[in-house]
Design a protein around this motif. Structure first.
Motif, PDB file in Angstrom:
ATOM      1  N   GLU A   1      38.553  39.759  40.922  1.00  0.00           N
ATOM      2  CA  GLU A   1      38.495  38.469  41.630  1.00  0.00           C
ATOM      3  C   GLU A   1      37.096  38.196  42.157  1.00  0.00           C
ATOM      4  O   GLU A   1      36.614  37.074  42.135  1.00  0.00           O
ATOM      5  N   LYS A   2      36.402  39.243  42.598  1.00  0.00           N
ATOM      6  CA  LYS A   2      35.061  39.058  43.187  1.00  0.00           C
ATOM      7  C   LYS A   2      33.971  38.974  42.138  1.00  0.00           C
ATOM      8  O   LYS A   2      33.081  38.150  42.205  1.00  0.00           O
ATOM      9  N   GLU A   3      34.027  39.852  41.119  1.00  0.00           N
ATOM     10  CA  GLU A   3      32.890  39.966  40.193  1.00  0.00           C
ATOM     11  C   GLU A   3      33.172  39.430  38.794  1.00  0.00           C
ATOM     12  O   GLU A   3      32.302  39.444  37.934  1.00  0.00           O
ATOM     13  N   GLY A   4      34.422  39.027  38.538  1.00  0.00           N
ATOM     14  CA  GLY A   4      34.746  38.451  37.234  1.00  0.00           C
ATOM     15  C   GLY A   4      34.975  39.492  36.154  1.00  0.00           C
ATOM     16  O   GLY A   4      35.189  39.157  34.991  1.00  0.00           O
ATOM     17  N   THR A   5      34.876  40.754  36.506  1.00  0.00           N
ATOM     18  CA  THR A   5      35.193  41.827  35.554  1.00  0.00           C
ATOM     19  C   THR A   5      35.948  42.937  36.299  1.00  0.00           C
ATOM     20  O   THR A   5      35.594  43.265  37.440  1.00  0.00           O
TER      21      THR A   5
ATOM     22  N   SER B   1      48.921  39.481  28.807  1.00  0.00           N
ATOM     23  CA  SER B   1      47.758  38.583  28.887  1.00  0.00           C
ATOM     24  C   SER B   1      46.772  39.181  29.877  1.00  0.00           C
ATOM     25  O   SER B   1      46.990  40.259  30.416  1.00  0.00           O
ATOM     26  N   GLY B   2      45.669  38.455  30.144  1.00  0.00           N
ATOM     27  CA  GLY B   2      44.679  38.954  31.102  1.00  0.00           C
ATOM     28  C   GLY B   2      43.800  40.008  30.461  1.00  0.00           C
ATOM     29  O   GLY B   2      43.723  40.103  29.247  1.00  0.00           O
ATOM     30  N   PHE B   3      43.131  40.806  31.306  1.00  0.00           N
ATOM     31  CA  PHE B   3      42.181  41.770  30.750  1.00  0.00           C
ATOM     32  C   PHE B   3      42.898  42.959  30.107  1.00  0.00           C
ATOM     33  O   PHE B   3      44.027  43.277  30.428  1.00  0.00           O
ATOM     34  N   ARG B   4      42.183  43.602  29.174  1.00  0.00           N
ATOM     35  CA  ARG B   4      42.700  44.811  28.536  1.00  0.00           C
ATOM     36  C   ARG B   4      42.672  45.948  29.549  1.00  0.00           C
ATOM     37  O   ARG B   4      42.007  45.869  30.568  1.00  0.00           O
TER      38      ARG B   4
END
Ligand code: NAD
Length: 350
Positions: free
Chosen positions: A45-49, A76-79
């Motif tokens: 949420e803070k750093e986008g990764t 869905s979302g990040f791996r």
């Protein structure tokens, strides 16, 4: 001099588990200078990764990390960050010792086996094609219509290199830990090329250990039944990635559940220690979950850095607290919280 080690609190229940584990390790007297590095849904949420480069850099620099669990959104979302860390740092071997401790409710007694799971290949390689993508359509064509139209496709790569190094790791682990047998597990009767290569390679490696460590093979379906019926027959079990993941949880179940199952991800010169369990997000912030799995992962870490006496004392303190059943968490039948159980372990170490 203090050891410099990366501490990744993770997310969900991870931060509360990491906090108490660091305190327990401190109580062994081993001096550790923890370098805190973030990863997971909160930092996303803070750093986008969910996996900042600085976190990877910290592990690469220190060579050793203790990691709390990290959530992976489903579908869905990040791996998976966990898979990404293992792949990025080539932590090819996932070692998960499964041992019964007196006081843990389990259907079995005196189990002491270890899963050695390949960590970088197989269906976890992340080679997947979305339904109707040009790549998926091309593969469907190549398959001469053995694959249905509109399929999504995951590729299962198993290499001779990857199989050789994981099986050799399992044999070396067996030798180092005074174990007697390595069982290679796959489904080579069906996946003749991929799992067949795993077996073929394993047989070659096994020849180098003839007379020292016994070697045998089991098919994964049969292995599941065997482990439930006669787990004492098995010692070190080596498997490709997916089977290893599934069997790790099965073996955690044999010894009383995820709350007591530790793990280590080992590369050539980097090691990341983490519990088998996930982030158990429904218990986040409740001071409820069992810290044992992460604390026993820290015990593996102490062994790895050569602090074997501290590791021995730590395991004994954990075993004593569990056996006394006075200050244990809900999953062990007690009413203590995460912090109280960790404090009980610290009290034993004093
Ligand atoms: P989970 O392991 O987080 O929890 C499943 C259940 O097991 C919990 O609801 C709880 O009842 C029990 N449990 C887990 N840890 C416990 C503990 N320390 N003490 C007592 N009980 C405990 O599995 P899940 O719910 O399938 O996964 C949650 C998230 O964690 C998912 O996003 C998943 O992808 C991720 N995950 C991460 C890792 C990792 O960081 N290495 C491993 C597995 C799953």
């Amino acid at each position: 001099m203090a050891y410099r080690i990366t501490l990744i609190p993770g997310d969900g229940t991870g931060p509360e588990l990491a906090e108490v584990t660091a305190k327990v390790v401190e109580a062994t007297g081993v001096k550790i200078d923890w370098e805190i590095a973030q990863s997971g849904v909160d930092i996303m949420e803070k750093e986008g990764t969910p996996l900042p480069q600085s976190t990877l850099d910290s592990i690469k620099k220190n060579k050793i990390a203790l990691k709390g669990p990290i959530t992976t959104p489903i579908g869905s979302g990040f791996r998976s960050v966990n898979v990404a860390i293992r792949k990025e740092l080539d932590l090819f071997s996932c070692v998960r010792p499964c041992k019964t401790y007196i006081g843990v409710k389990s259907k079995y007694e005196n189990i002491d086996l270890a899963i050695v799971r390949e960590n970088t290949e197989d269906l976890y390689a992340g080679v997947e094609y979305v339904q109707n993508s040009p790549e998926a359509l091309e593969i469907i064509k190549l398959s001469q219509n053995k694959i249905r139209e509109n399929s999504a496709i995951s590729i299962k790569p198993i290499s001779a290199f990857g199989s050789e190094r994981i099986v050799r790791y399992a044999f070396e682990y067996a030798l180092r830990c005074g174990r007697r047998k390595v069982t290679a597990v796959s489904k080579a009767n069906i996946m003749k090329y991929t799992d067949g290569l795993f077996y073929k390679t394993a047989r070659e490696v096994a020849k180098d250990y003839e007379g020292k460590i016994e070697y045998e093979e089991r098919l994964i379906d049969n292995m599941c039944m065997q482990l439930v019926q006669k787990p004492h027959f098995y010692d070190v079990i080596v498997l490709p990635n997916l089977y290893g993941d599934i069997l790790s949880d099965l073996c955690a179940g044999l010894v009383g559940g995820l709350g007591v199952a530790p793990g280590a991800n080992m590369g050539k010169d980097i090691a990341v220690f983490e519990a088998v369990h996930g982030s158990a997000p429904k218990y986040k912030g409740l001071n409820k979950v069992n810290p044992t799995a992460l604390i026993l992962s820290a015990k593996l870490m102490l062994e790895h850095i050569g602090e074997t006496s501290a590791a021995f004392r730590l395991e004994k303190a954990v075993a004593d607290v569990i056996a006394e059943k006075k200050r244990t968490t809900y999953d062990l039948g007690g009413v203590a919280g995460t912090k109280e159980m960790a404090q009980a372990i610290i009290d034993k170490l004093k």
